[in-house]
Design an enzyme around this catalytic site. Structure first.
Site, PDB file in Angstrom:
ATOM      1  N   ASP A 130       0.731  -1.273  -0.041  1.00 37.10           N
ATOM      2  CA  ASP A 130       0.226   0.063  -0.054  1.00 37.10           C
ATOM      3  C   ASP A 130       0.725   1.387  -0.140  1.00 37.10           C
ATOM      4  O   ASP A 130       0.888   2.201   0.673  1.00 37.10           O
ATOM      5  CB  ASP A 130      -1.071   0.048   1.252  1.00 37.10           C
ATOM      6  N   HIS A 188       0.634   3.550  -2.471  1.00 38.37           N
ATOM      7  CA  HIS A 188      -0.327   4.593  -3.045  1.00 38.37           C
ATOM      8  C   HIS A 188       0.535   5.635  -3.597  1.00 38.37           C
ATOM      9  O   HIS A 188       0.279   6.922  -3.436  1.00 38.37           O
ATOM     10  CB  HIS A 188      -1.024   5.026  -1.641  1.00 38.37           C
ATOM     11  N   ASP A 245      -1.599  -2.146  -4.360  1.00 38.63           N
ATOM     12  CA  ASP A 245      -1.831  -0.751  -4.126  1.00 38.63           C
ATOM     13  C   ASP A 245      -0.664  -0.102  -4.361  1.00 38.63           C
ATOM     14  O   ASP A 245      -0.218   0.848  -3.632  1.00 38.63           O
ATOM     15  CB  ASP A 245      -2.663  -0.502  -3.098  1.00 38.63           C
ATOM     16  N   ASN A 280      -6.588  -3.280  -4.966  1.00 37.15           N
ATOM     17  CA  ASN A 280      -7.868  -2.806  -5.430  1.00 37.15           C
ATOM     18  C   ASN A 280      -7.668  -1.430  -5.884  1.00 37.15           C
ATOM     19  O   ASN A 280      -8.763  -0.793  -6.836  1.00 37.15           O
ATOM     20  CB  ASN A 280      -8.916  -2.761  -4.085  1.00 37.15           C
ATOM     21  N   HIS A 281      -6.834  -0.759  -5.701  1.00 34.92           N
ATOM     22  CA  HIS A 281      -6.703   0.651  -6.525  1.00 34.92           C
ATOM     23  C   HIS A 281      -6.071   0.602  -7.846  1.00 34.92           C
ATOM     24  O   HIS A 281      -6.310   1.336  -8.676  1.00 34.92           O
ATOM     25  CB  HIS A 281      -5.858   1.616  -5.528  1.00 34.92           C
ATOM     26  N   HIS A 293      -4.335  -9.328  -0.803  1.00 30.81           N
ATOM     27  CA  HIS A 293      -4.993  -7.933  -0.704  1.00 30.81           C
ATOM     28  C   HIS A 293      -6.298  -8.051  -0.603  1.00 30.81           C
ATOM     29  O   HIS A 293      -7.176  -8.046  -1.760  1.00 30.81           O
ATOM     30  CB  HIS A 293      -4.150  -7.222  -1.941  1.00 30.81           C
ATOM     31  N   HIS A 338      -3.872  -4.301   1.884  1.00 32.95           N
ATOM     32  CA  HIS A 338      -4.926  -3.432   1.918  1.00 32.95           C
ATOM     33  C   HIS A 338      -5.289  -2.788   3.216  1.00 32.95           C
ATOM     34  O   HIS A 338      -5.879  -1.753   3.303  1.00 32.95           O
ATOM     35  CB  HIS A 338      -6.001  -4.218   1.612  1.00 32.95           C
ATOM     36  N   HIS A 385      -4.338  -0.645   6.445  1.00 27.15           N
ATOM     37  CA  HIS A 385      -3.334   0.416   6.431  1.00 27.15           C
ATOM     38  C   HIS A 385      -2.612   0.584   7.635  1.00 27.15           C
ATOM     39  O   HIS A 385      -1.656   1.170   7.909  1.00 27.15           O
ATOM     40  CB  HIS A 385      -3.985   1.840   5.967  1.00 27.15           C
TER      41      HIS A 385
END
Length: 706
Positions: A20, A22, A60, A128-129, A217, A245, A247
């Site tokens: 994650d 991002h 992610d 998922n992002h 995830h 996933h 955080h």
């Protein structure tokens, strides 16, 4: 252990674990825009300094499904800077790479490509992002994979059944089976687990000699009856699960007493939501695997922006605040100002000695104003901290919780009582809103032909993935299917009878969830295909197709410039890229220039009128219409292993005890020892106090598996 520890020999895997990241989160923010790139640089630098064998990412990597050019460029720049070089890769891949990377045009691991010089391979699943979308089911990781920087694995090509084939790696005598499963909608994956449609394949030869590492995830915490994946669903032969996933950083492996494996939750490397879970200090993990032993060392991230959060309940301070006092608002402001100053002082003290940390922290004060109090103007109040915090617009969040019927005298649990806004990372989903709307809507606005679930999925695709044709295609597909059903039944053309048959047909589809899933997938694939056709058509226009009289265009621009002020600060006369007289629509939208005389338009007024008419047709009108569109069609473990958690950067080593010494002692009393259970032999060594460490117990029973 230090990077040059003698125990980091040719038999030890060294893996940097992160999830994650991002990249691109708030990239347009003047203060926080570069946070994700700076931290990603630190993560890759840690991998280089610790001389890891490879980097393992748990999804992610990107925040947006379609990352910007800046984000993609920065990512490629950093991967090229740290992951390419002359340092040889010390492990080999012995599984069938065409199976592990079969969806790629280059189905082999990147460091084995003769055209690339990779020193640190990166293995990643999608989240998922950044999950695959579009007609070709591509994602941003596929771009990195095609460029040769990332090995994208764990991708499932089927929505009915999932077979997870491991990437088999070997370094010296250590064998590592790397399993991965990219993000799948939780409800669908939950249903597949329940229906035994998820299979984790194991090596045929000597399967008990492999260390089994699984990267997933999905939702770990329960957000609904099926909107998460219980750990008990996973196979019990797994040794360690890296869970993406979620955080909140819980990177220290925790033991699942039912499945008897360990779960590590690295958490995110950037604060994406001002929620309590994000206040935990961020880390990545340095995982060492040697034989059946493992060691997880926590590496703190020093470039992450500080985040402080505090909760205040005004009703708990009756001596300070009286709702009937006309000056109570000023008193509340002074109190909040004092609390924020305290958090800023704490941030300043923590930042001393760490020049890598951003100067402005994230501050969030949540104020419960229940009890007759009124909130003050947050924006005006926040102006005091514009130059001191990174989030001046939402420093304070006011909320009220509903009064409880019975007072228990217990302390308020903010996690249960607060209705958090979407900005605080709640799990508010589009499809849930659609379902909730139709559950509470009046009867005259209820759906009679379409299904709530299908509409929810279509709206989610429209919002999350920018599939502009998703809703329209779903409506058209379900209408076509209903028309075919009515024709096959030879229903009389009576409105009441048709409405009744449509209602029954809709209810039968709702009961058959698999059929409804097929409908949604077909409609979404048609929407993606339509978008791809529109994009191809838009890109097919050449300079000759869009040529026009330069003289007329110049005159037109000159007239416009004298009569109106341009609304955008863009240059005029951009040639083939389009000035004010042109407008290109890359996704099949309108392409009408102003005074160009081209007449290029994919959706003119007449087409809009036609579309509007077709949408307003009733079921009976649609059925009677003569114009029809064509249809479109487990083994017992008998080994022992050692697992360690390293909470500091001090040197530590793998236990050198014999195989017999690695087994758990049977002297401690236990209720389960009478059941002839064998110990898995998992041991932890930590710098924390033994009393607080759940892994330092003298005995840990293990039951025999069938």
């Amino acid at each position: 252990m230090s990077p040059t520890d003698p125990l980091d020999d040719e038999d030890t895997f060294k893996i940097l674990v992160a999830t994650d990241i991002h990249l691109g989160f708030m990239e347009k923010d003047a203060v926080r825009g570069n946070d994700t790139f700076v931290t990603f640089d630190e993560i890759l630098r840690l991998a280089l300094e610790n001389e890891v064998d490879f980097i393992l990412l748990g999804g992610d990597l990107f925040h947006e499904n379609k990352p910007s050019r800046k984000t993609l460029h920065s990512c490629l720049e950093l991967l090229r800077k740290y992951c390419m070089g002359d340092r040889p890769v010390q492990f080999e891949i012995i599984s069938d790479q065409s199976v592990n990377f079969g969806f790629s045009k280059f189905p082999w691991v990147n460091y084995r490509d003769g055209n690339l010089n990779i020193s640190i391979p990166v293995f990643s699943i999608h989240g998922n992002h950044d999950d695959p979308t579009g007609a070709d089911a591509l994602c941003a990781l596929d771009v990195l994979s095609c460029a040769g920087f990332v090995n994208h694995f764990g991708r499932s090509m089927s929505v009915e059944k999932v077979d997870i084939s491991p990437v088999l790696l070997q370094k010296g005598s250590t064998k590592l089976a790397l399993y991965g499963l990219g993000s799948i909608p939780d409800e669908r994956l939950y249903r597949m687990f329940v229906n035994k449609k998820v299979t984790m394949l194991r090596p045929k030869e000597d399967e008990n000699s492999w260390f089994n590492l699984f990267v997933i995830h999905q939702n770990r915490s329960k957000h609904g009856s099926t909107n998460f994946i219980p750990e008990q669903f996973l196979d019990d032969f797994i040794d360690l699960v890296i869970w993406g996933h979620e955080h909140e950083c819980k990177i220290g492996p925790t033991r699942n007493e039912q499945q008897l494996f360990y779960v590590s939750q690295p958490g995110s490397s950037v604060v994406t939501a001002l929620s309590p879970g994000e206040t935990v200090k961020k880390h990545v993990g340095l995982l060492r695997v040697k034989g059946r032993k493992m060691n997880m060392q926590k590496l703190p991230l020093r470039t992450v922006r500080q985040f402080f959060m505090e909760d205040v309940v005004l009703a708990n301070h009756p001596s300070l605040f009286n709702p009937d006092n006309p000056k109570v608002t000023q008193a509340i402001q002074s109190f909040c100002l004092e609390k924020i100053e305290e958090m800023l002082d704490s941030a300043e003290r923590e930042r001393l000695g760490n020049p890598q940390q951003p100067e402005k922290p994230l501050i969030r004060l949540r104020v419960d104003y229940s009890g007759g109090f009124e909130p003050f103007n947050v924006l005006r109040f926040s102006q005091k901290f514009v130059d001191r915090v990174a989030n001046p617009k939402d420093v304070i969040h006011f909320f009220r919780h509903r009064e409880q019927k019975g007072k228990t005298g217990e302390e308020i649990n903010f996690g249960k009582l607060i209705i958090k806004p979407a900005s605080e990372g709640t799990t508010l989903r589009v499809e849930d809103l659609v379902k909730q709307y139709f559950q509470t809507a009046e009867k005259n606005v209820q759906l009679s032909l379409l299904t709530e679930r299908g509409m929810g999925e279509a709206v989610q695709e429209f919002v999350d993935k920018e599939e502009k044709d998703a809703i329209e295609e779903l409506v058209k597909y379900q209408l076509e299917k209903t028309q075919r059903f009515l024709k096959e039944r030879h229903i009389d053309a009576l409105e009441d009878k048709i409405d009744e048959e449509v209602r029954r047909f809709r209810e039968s589809r709702q009961r058959n969830t698999n059929e409804e899933d097929d409908e949604v997938r077909e409609a979404m694939s048609r929407a993606r295909a339509l978008r791809s056709q529109s994009e191809n058509a838009a890109s097919a226009f050449s300079a000759d197709d869009l040529s026009f009289d330069i003289t007329e265009q110049t005159a037109d621009d000159s007239d416009d410039s004298q009569s109106a002020v341009p609304s955008r600060g863009r240059g005029r006369g951009r040639g083939r890229r389009g000035g004010r007289g042109q407008s290109t629509a890359p996704r099949g939208g309108s392409q009408r220039g102003r005074d160009t005389g081209l007449g290029i338009s994919t959706r003119g007024r007449s087409s809009k009128a036609t579309a509007s008419t077709s949408r307003n047709m009733s079921i009976i009108d649609a059925f009677r219409s003569t114009r029809q569109q064509p249809s479109r069609n487990v083994a017992t473990k008998n080994y022992s292993e050692t697992i360690e958690v390293d909470e500091s950067d001090d040197d530590d080593s793998f236990p050198t005890s014999s195989r017999a010494d690695q087994r758990w002692s049977g002297t401690a009393p236990s209720k389960r020892m009478s059941q002839s259970q064998t110990a898995k032999g998992v041991d932890f060594e930590s710098d924390e106090d033994d009393d607080d460490d759940p892994f330092m117990s003298g005995s840990c029973p293990r039951r025999n598996r069938r």
